[in-house]
Design an enzyme around this catalytic site. Structure first.
Site, mmCIF file in Angstrom:
data_model
loop_
_atom_site.group_PDB
_atom_site.id
_atom_site.type_symbol
_atom_site.label_atom_id
_atom_site.label_comp_id
_atom_site.label_asym_id
_atom_site.label_seq_id
_atom_site.Cartn_x
_atom_site.Cartn_y
_atom_site.Cartn_z
ATOM 1 N N THR A 93 3.353 -39.313 13.847
ATOM 2 C CA THR A 93 2.644 -38.503 14.841
ATOM 3 C C THR A 93 3.598 -38.203 16.000
ATOM 4 O O THR A 93 4.290 -39.117 16.432
ATOM 5 C CB THR A 93 1.434 -39.295 15.386
ATOM 6 N N GLU A 102 11.927 -42.838 7.355
ATOM 7 C CA GLU A 102 12.817 -41.828 7.924
ATOM 8 C C GLU A 102 14.264 -42.157 7.619
ATOM 9 O O GLU A 102 15.110 -41.265 7.548
ATOM 10 C CB GLU A 102 12.620 -41.723 9.432
ATOM 11 N N ARG A 140 8.795 -37.366 21.561
ATOM 12 C CA ARG A 140 7.744 -38.377 21.777
ATOM 13 C C ARG A 140 8.337 -39.625 22.428
ATOM 14 O O ARG A 140 9.528 -39.900 22.294
ATOM 15 C CB ARG A 140 7.132 -38.714 20.407
ATOM 16 N N ASN A 177 -3.515 -44.564 9.224
ATOM 17 C CA ASN A 177 -3.379 -44.333 10.664
ATOM 18 C C ASN A 177 -2.849 -42.947 10.999
ATOM 19 O O ASN A 177 -3.167 -42.398 12.038
ATOM 20 C CB ASN A 177 -2.447 -45.396 11.253
HETATM 21 C C1 LIG Z 1 9.632 -45.598 11.828
HETATM 22 C C2 LIG Z 1 8.237 -45.088 11.907
HETATM 23 N N1 LIG Z 1 7.881 -44.070 11.111
HETATM 24 C C3 LIG Z 1 6.608 -43.619 11.134
HETATM 25 C C4 LIG Z 1 5.705 -44.162 11.986
HETATM 26 C C5 LIG Z 1 4.320 -43.574 12.066
HETATM 27 N N2 LIG Z 1 3.305 -44.413 11.473
HETATM 28 C C6 LIG Z 1 2.621 -45.295 12.198
HETATM 29 S S1 LIG Z 1 1.463 -46.085 11.332
HETATM 30 C C7 LIG Z 1 1.835 -45.222 9.946
HETATM 31 C C8 LIG Z 1 1.049 -45.372 8.688
HETATM 32 C C9 LIG Z 1 0.551 -46.729 8.461
HETATM 33 O O1 LIG Z 1 0.030 -46.770 7.187
HETATM 34 P P1 LIG Z 1 -0.286 -48.136 6.488
HETATM 35 O O2 LIG Z 1 0.878 -49.054 6.586
HETATM 36 O O3 LIG Z 1 -0.781 -47.849 5.129
HETATM 37 O O4 LIG Z 1 -1.412 -48.764 7.392
HETATM 38 P P2 LIG Z 1 -2.896 -48.217 7.632
HETATM 39 O O5 LIG Z 1 -2.801 -47.251 8.737
HETATM 40 O O6 LIG Z 1 -3.359 -47.622 6.361
HETATM 41 O O7 LIG Z 1 -3.652 -49.431 8.017
HETATM 42 C C10 LIG Z 1 2.875 -44.354 10.176
HETATM 43 C C11 LIG Z 1 3.432 -43.446 9.174
HETATM 44 C C12 LIG Z 1 6.135 -45.211 12.816
HETATM 45 N N3 LIG Z 1 5.320 -45.808 13.684
HETATM 46 N N4 LIG Z 1 7.377 -45.653 12.746
#
Ligand SMILES: Cc1ncc(C[n+]2csc(CCOP(=O)(O)OP(=O)(O)O)c2C)c(N)n1
Ligand code: SF4
Ligand code: SF4
Length: 1317
Positions: free
Chosen positions: A135, A168, A218, A1128
């Site tokens: 995000t 990433e 961000r 999330n």
């Molecule tokens: C390095 C990095 N890349 C992307 C994100 C964005 N991000 C935060 S939470 C998330 C997804 C989390 O998914 P999951 O581990 O399945 O947990 P859920 O939300 O389903 O509980 C992402 C992509 C981040 N915080 N840090």
């Protein structure tokens, strides 16, 4: 129906019109400036700056000027408002001018957000993309994925190849590879994602590779994570050798995206194109789009054809091989690095030329540095990003008021071109203020400031005749903090001071280091600098009630079906669902920049009546504006009883045109449940008259059909029905004059803080920080109230009391068998069993009914199930789970008062947690949940696992939590759902990052063990010291000795640790060694370390670290909350996503099967592994967690977590049936693999907890929209995939059966199981 977009005399004569209306009864068409009622009106040629501050509370005010047309609904109280009412202040005639001249190609206007604007260009000119969600950049990845899946071609006639990576780091590596292979490649990211790309960014730049990275700038995770916009991330990569081009608006995000792609081809320097996260990435604005034909024309120039050919020819290719990425020594590395200088020296000219080329096709001219303002300005502000538009508004305002100021908008930050920058600084300027949207703690100034200061200094040194300017730097807008024109004016005022403040902040109150600028004197709040005729709207909605989606559609309808310019922006609070959303919509005849929230709305809709009491909604309503309230109180009499007196007085002062509608009733009658969005949208179109109503309705219905197509025809027709029923339910009412005179009774504070709030206590935090933040007034808090480390005390969710449930469960004691299952499944800890003795019940409220408690040790006690109506979300899981039909959902209205009193009584009863074994289903629920009232969605499938964890081990729990839903519902300041027991013990919780959670948890465990081992050695040394040298009591000696013997067994060690606390307190001064021991006494308690996160973390980005921890043999526990998507960030696929499910980044359905993490972990042999489903088998999950915790090595517990993103057709309330079906059909097997068990004929390490398979897996697929989407879109493909899944499920089950029988494959530990410590 008459079109309401007529030219008014005001608009046609120069547009000096105030935007707010006044009550219909007294309405006349009045123009500004016209009377003494508009005390602060500053008119200019272009704009009107009108005073619109709300009158003081309760003040009797003259009716505000009005200019809306007179065909609005009649204001007669109680009448259905069926006619269309035009409340618009303008004719709707479009602004004619395009300052750069007419574009050579016919411009196509379209409403879109910054992400789409940039992604459209990236897609058009790139062949390959590697994506990963973060995000607010995720949308760009989602769009290119969708366009690719739909077969859209780019300017080269190719469909972009789009691949989601595991992180990433992976995206950047793959990008580097694709570039090395000669393809035109791009990606999208920000924040932590951008940081992970740094190593490859150096490589890509080092190899002088043309490439564009689009970044929604961000904030970075420091004292806290923030998803909001500033320039911290891009500034953290400014040294990587990438050119950096900044877009200041949605239009620029489109245009400069193309400039970036052109300039990188021209220069061979990679470009980072960035724009402000959320403010630009998520702002919808009307822009003029560039079509592919025009881009093609530019790219057909020889310079681009050559550049692309060159890029391809220098690619890795065995037919003309070369080597890259070598190791160099001290002899040549340096020279080689300097060899790239000419490329950077020429890059500036390439940018200018690319800007000219884009200008030639669009008519919009851009410069790397652009000056706007008085030609003879004495002061200027320099800045980058969307904030420049606010400064521009301020510049116009000030110059119109006799000042001479200007702004330099910086677009090209790297490579910096001092001469060009200085060239646009008027010679008359004496003082310069550089504003950075970033913070570099401990620096001599932020990066843009340093850059400008260095350039000015160098120029002055080399040119003695040059006028000397004083330069100051300041910070603004961190994490999307509002930056208003008035803040820019405050900066100009600072420059005017005798000694301007340096190193300042603006937009906050810094009462600690006193670095913040005071508010502007010239432009106080409430004074608008918007173009005349801009109409501003605010919609207060509730998270996931559809308000935001409906407003996005509304603004698109306006932008595409009227000649008006439109803008929309959406602000949210941190709750996953049930939180507040505010939609900020503007439209008008002039182009709208205004990169800030609506300050004074002409139209306000409050979609949830409770907001009128909870938030100061009316603070941003213009006097005489329109207020539409969705309420069950649709008469003046009932509303008088319901509304708080403060609100009534505000209404009496503001005199809005007030409309009431019971939208919830209309929605329910249309079959839409709580979704009032379409009803409120229809009302908006009706009252605003922005479009003829019949046209508006037909467009609304069209957009509904498109938006809900994925959810099936039934949902579409229900929404259509809501549109049809909306207007007849709308009533216009007069505000009684008596409301201006009502008195405020003492406010009910719940729950009550202690009489004396101690400084530094959690109650002080709640009073000074949490409460204002929860009332959406955090912006007003000064620096001094915050902990600089960002720490939050436990248990702050206790004060939230969100009251979002429409219905709450009521206990039918006569049916209850006291199984405690309702409490077990409740995701929000809002329903609990209570045990009380008859004496304790003496003072119970009259409605606090109980029954005789059943169970060992409970005779003589009374039992009750109690709900907290304020904390219940109405998810209905408990009523569905109750096996005895002992709970029934009833409307909250009749229950809230009595049940709140009952809840307060129940929660002060003693916790009887020692009557039953806590590792049983019933016994676990007699333990106090130490995670309560989180901000998760209603019915979330993740929270019950973590709540259970806190009931089993909460007083000794340390949680390392990966970023994800669990870190958002579990750790969004100021809401900390992790609380403490009566001893003050409770879970200690921390989030490091998304990618490193396993390693973070391992570090915590290792650090803790190290400290405890040292403590044990210290205790042993004390015990070995002769009594005369360590004069301690026998009690203390005995307790220390017992602790030393059992230090690693929590059941004993933690009991002794408690015993030791008073003894050490008493004898701490007996000897230096005892004082030292006393200092480390909190390590006597043996903690239980749990590493918690979602599947995105465990299966993808964190897998490398997780795998390393699995192999470590350390005593740590891992809990994977498997929602089978990245919940999330909105539901992107992970490697846990099942085959055929449609998720984001898997628009065509996932083609590969789910990764088997359990099998990978079991392959180590010495890892405890359990696969659980809390909803399907309550006992098994308790058993698994208990065994995992006891196991002295690594344990992995996989948790099937139903999520709202699964689209269960009957809603998450049926997650229990759905999970049972998942287990019974073999979709989600239940098992436990315990390496601690010695394998023999009758004992097996692998235990299959699923019974034999039954039911049809296709039924499961039929219940969940994630599978249904593909069935609707491509039934044959779905059918095939489902057959494959069915087959593999049976195969896996048979294999498990054999493993459970000790027959095959039960992995053999290659070492002895760990002993733990
Ligand atoms: C390095 C990095 N890349 C992307 C994100 C964005 N991000 C935060 S939470 C998330 C997804 C989390 O998914 P999951 O581990 O399945 O947990 P859920 O939300 O389903 O509980 C992402 C992509 C981040 N915080 N840090
Ligand atoms: S309805 Fe949901 S939130 Fe409310 S008590 Fe039941 S399970 Fe808990
Ligand atoms: S896991 Fe799903 S249900 Fe739970 S909070 Fe996240 S999005 Fe909501």
């Amino acid at each position: 129906m008459e079109s309401t977009l007529k030219m008014t005399s005001a608009a046609s004569s120069g547009g000096k019109v105030a935007a707010a209306g006044r009550p219909a009864a007294a309405r006349t068409t009045t123009l500004l400036p016209h009377s003494s009622t508009s005390s602060r009106v500053v008119s200019t040629n272009k704009r009107v700056v009108a005073a619109a501050a709300a009158p003081p509370e309760g003040a009797a005010t003259a009716p505000p000027p009005s200019d809306y047309k007179s065909n609005a609904p009649t204001a007669a109280s109680g009448n259905a408002a069926t006619s269309s009412g035009n409340i618009l202040p303008f004719s709707g005639a479009p602004s004619a001018s395009n300052k750069a001249g007419k574009p050579p190609t016919a411009a196509k206007k379209a409403p879109m957000d910054g992400n789409e604007a940039a992604a459209a260009i990236a897609y058009a000119v790139s062949d390959v993309s590697f994506i990963y969600p973060i995000t607010p950049a995720t949308v760009m990845g989602e769009l290119v994925d969708q366009w690719s899946a739909a077969g859209r071609t780019n300017v080269f006639g190719n469909v972009m190849s789009v691949t989601e990576m595991e992180s990433e780091t992976g995206a950047a590596g793959a990008l580097h590879g694709a570039l090395a292979a000669g393809s035109l490649s791009t990606t999208f990211t920000c924040s932590q994602g951008l940081l992970l790309m740094v190593p490859n960014m150096y490589k890509i730049a080092g190899e002088l590779t043309p490439c564009v990275l689009h970044v929604t700038a961000r904030a970075l995770a420091k004292h806290a994570l923030s998803i909001f916009g500033d320039h911290q991330d891009v500034m953290a990569v400014r040294q990587t050798g990438w050119a950096m081009l900044c877009s200041h608006s949605v239009q620029e995000a489109h245009d400069l995206a193309l400039v970036s792609h052109l300039a990188t081809l021209r220069s061979s320097v990679p470009f980072l194109h960035f724009f402000d996260g959320f403010r630009t990435s998520h702002e919808i604005n009307t822009i003029e789009t560039i079509d592919n034909a025009a881009i093609k024309e530019i790219l057909s120039k020889p310079i681009y054809a050559d550049a692309i050919r060159h890029h391809r020819q220098r690619a890795l290719n065995p037919t003309h091989p070369h080597q890259r990425g070598t190791a160099q020594g001290s002899d040549v590395y340096f020279q080689c690095a300097e060899a790239a200088n000419p490329f950077y020296d020429r890059a500036f000219d390439h940018v200018v030329q690319a800007m000219e080329e884009v200008s030639a096709i669009t008519g919009r001219s851009y410069k790397p540095y652009e000056y706007v303002g008085a030609p003879d300005a004495d002061r200027v502000i320099v800045l980058m990003g969307s904030g420049s538009q606010a400064v521009e508004e301020a510049v116009h305002f000030m110059n119109d008021n006799g000042h001479k100021v200007g702004v330099i908008k910086v677009r090209l930050f790297r490579p910096w071109h001092s001469a060009s920058f200085l060239g646009c600084l008027p010679a008359s300027v004496r003082r310069v203020c550089v504003l950075d949207r970033t913070k570099e703690s401990g620096s001599a100034g932020e990066p843009l400031y340093q850059q400008v200061a260095a350039g000015l200094h160098e120029a002055e040194m080399s040119n003695p005749d040059m006028p000397r300017r004083s330069i100051v730097g300041g910070r603004f807008g961190l994490a999307s903090k509002e930056f208003l024109p008035s803040h820019a004016v405050a900066c100009f005022e600072n420059l005017d001071a005798h000694q301007p403040m340096r190193d300042f902040s603006v937009g906050i109150v810094d009462d600690v280091t006193r670095r913040s600028l005071p508010p502007s004197q010239l432009l106080p709040p409430g004074l608008s600098t918007l173009p005349a005729g801009t109409f501003e709207c605010l919609f207060w909605g509730m998270g996931s009630d559809g308000t935001v989606g409906a407003n996005k559609e509304a603004i698109k309808i306006i932008a595409t079906n009227t000649p008006l310019s439109a803008q929309a922006y959406f602000s949210y609070d941190a709750h996953k669902s049930g939180g507040v959303t505010v939609s900020h919509l503007r439209f008008g005849p002039e182009k709208i920049a205004a990169p800030y929230l609506v300050q004074q709305a002409d139209y306000m809709a409050v979609n949830h009546q409770s907001y009128m009491a909870k938030y100061d909604t009316l603070a941003s309503l213009k006097p005489g504006g329109v207020l539409v309230l969705n309420t069950t109180f649709t008469t003046v009499e009932s509303l008088t009883k319901y509304l708080p007196d403060k609100v009534k007085r505000q209404l009496a002062g503001l005199k809005p045109r007030l409309y009431l509608i019971d939208a919830a009733a209309v929605a329910r009658a249309s079959g839409l449940g709580k979704h009032v969005n379409m009803v409120m949208q229809t009302v908006f179109f009706n009252l605003s008259g922005v479009l003829p109503m019949d046209k508006a309705i037909s467009l609304l219905k069209k957009s509904i059909s498109k938006a809900y197509e994925r959810k099936g025809p039934e949902v579409v027709s229900k929404n259509h029905a809501a549109v049809d029923a909306a207007i007849s339910a709308l009533k216009s009412v007069d505000i009684p004059a008596a409301w201006g005179r009502v008195e405020t009774p003492a406010a009910l504070v719940h729950p009550n803080p202690p009489a004396k709030v101690q400084s530094g206590s959690r109650w002080e935090f709640m009073e000074t920080v949490a409460k204002p933040m929860l009332a959406l007034e955090g912006d007003k808090l000064p620096v001094s109230v915050f902990s600089p480390e960002g720490f939050v005390p436990p248990g702050t969710t206790i004060i939230e009391k969100r009251a979002i449930a429409a219905q709450v469960p009521v206990w039918k004691s006569e049916n209850c068998t006291q199984c405690n299952i309702c409490s077990f499944v409740c995701p929000h800890a809002a329903i609990r069993p209570s045990l009380a003795s008859p004496t304790e019940l003496a003072g119970a409220p009259a409605t606090f009914g109980t029954i005789d408690a059943k169970g060992p040790g409970m005779s003589g006690l009374k039992y009750r199930i109690q709900v907290s109506p304020y904390d219940c979300t109405g998810c209905d899981l408990c009523t569905h789970a109750c096996p005895d039909n002992a709970l029934e959902s009833k409307p909250i209205a009749g229950l809230i008062e009595t049940e709140t009193i009952n809840w307060d009584f129940a929660t002060q009863l003693p916790v009887r947690d020692n009557l039953m074994d806590r590792s049983s289903v019933k016994g676990s629920q007699l333990q106090q949940p130490l995670m309560e009232f989180s901000g998760a969605c209603e019915g979330c499938g993740e929270t019950p696992y973590v709540k259970l964890l806190t009931q089993l081990f909460g007083d000794r729990l340390i949680i390392a939590n990966a970023t994800g839903c669990s870190s958002i519902w579990g750790g969004s300041a100021p809401s900390n759902p992790y609380t403490t027991n009566a001893d003050g013990y409770g879970p200690a919780w921390a989030n490091s990052l998304f990618e490193d959670n396993a390693q973070f948890g391992l570090g915590i465990a290792t650090g803790t063990v190290q400290r405890r081992q040292a403590l044990r050695r210290h205790v042993q040394a004390v015990l070995a010291t002769p009594a005369e040298r360590a004069p301690i009591s026998e009690d203390l000696r005995d307790a220390l000795s017992r602790w030393s013997d059992h230090w690693d067994e929590p059941e004993v060690a933690n009991v002794v640790a408690k015993e030791l606390q008073p003894l050490l307190e008493r004898e701490k001064d007996a000897a230096p060694a005892i004082r030292e021991l006393y200092g480390e006494r909190d390590m006597l308690h043996k903690p239980s370390t749990w590493i918690v996160g979602g599947d995105g973390w465990a299966y993808d980005i964190g897998f490398g670290g997780l795998d390393h921890v699995l192999a470590s043999g350390e005593n740590v526990n891992i809990l994977v909350l498997d929602t089978e998507v990245y919940s999330n960030t909105g539901g992107q696929r992970s490697k846990a996503t099942p085959m055929s499910a449609v998720a984001k980044f898997a628009a065509g359905g996932k083609e590969r099967p789910k990764k088997d993490l359990g099998a990978i972990a079991m392959s180590y042999g010495d890892v405890y592994v359990a696969s659980t489903s809390l909803h399907a088998n309550y006992g098994q999950v308790v058993k698994a967690m208990t065994e995992a915790e006891r196991y002295p090595g690594v344990s992995l517990v996989l948790c099937y977590s139903p999520c709202m993103l699964h689209g269960i057709s009957a809603g998450l309330c049926s997650a229990i049936d759905e999970s049972k079906m998942a287990v019974e059909t073999g979709y989600w097997p239940l098992y436990r693999y315990n390496p601690g068990i010695k394998e023999d004929a009758s004992h097996h390490r692998f235990q299959l907890d699923s019974k034999k398979l039954k039911g049809d897996i296709n039924e499961l697929f039929a219940h969940e929209n994630r599978f249904q989407i593909l069935e609707r879109k491509a039934p044959e493909v779905a059918k095939h995939m489902h057959e494959v899944m069915d087959e593999s499920v049976h195969e896996r089950f048979n294999k498990f059966k054999q493993m459970a029988a000790g027959g095959v494959v039960s992995p053999t530990p290659q070492s002895e199981p760990p002993k733990g410590h």
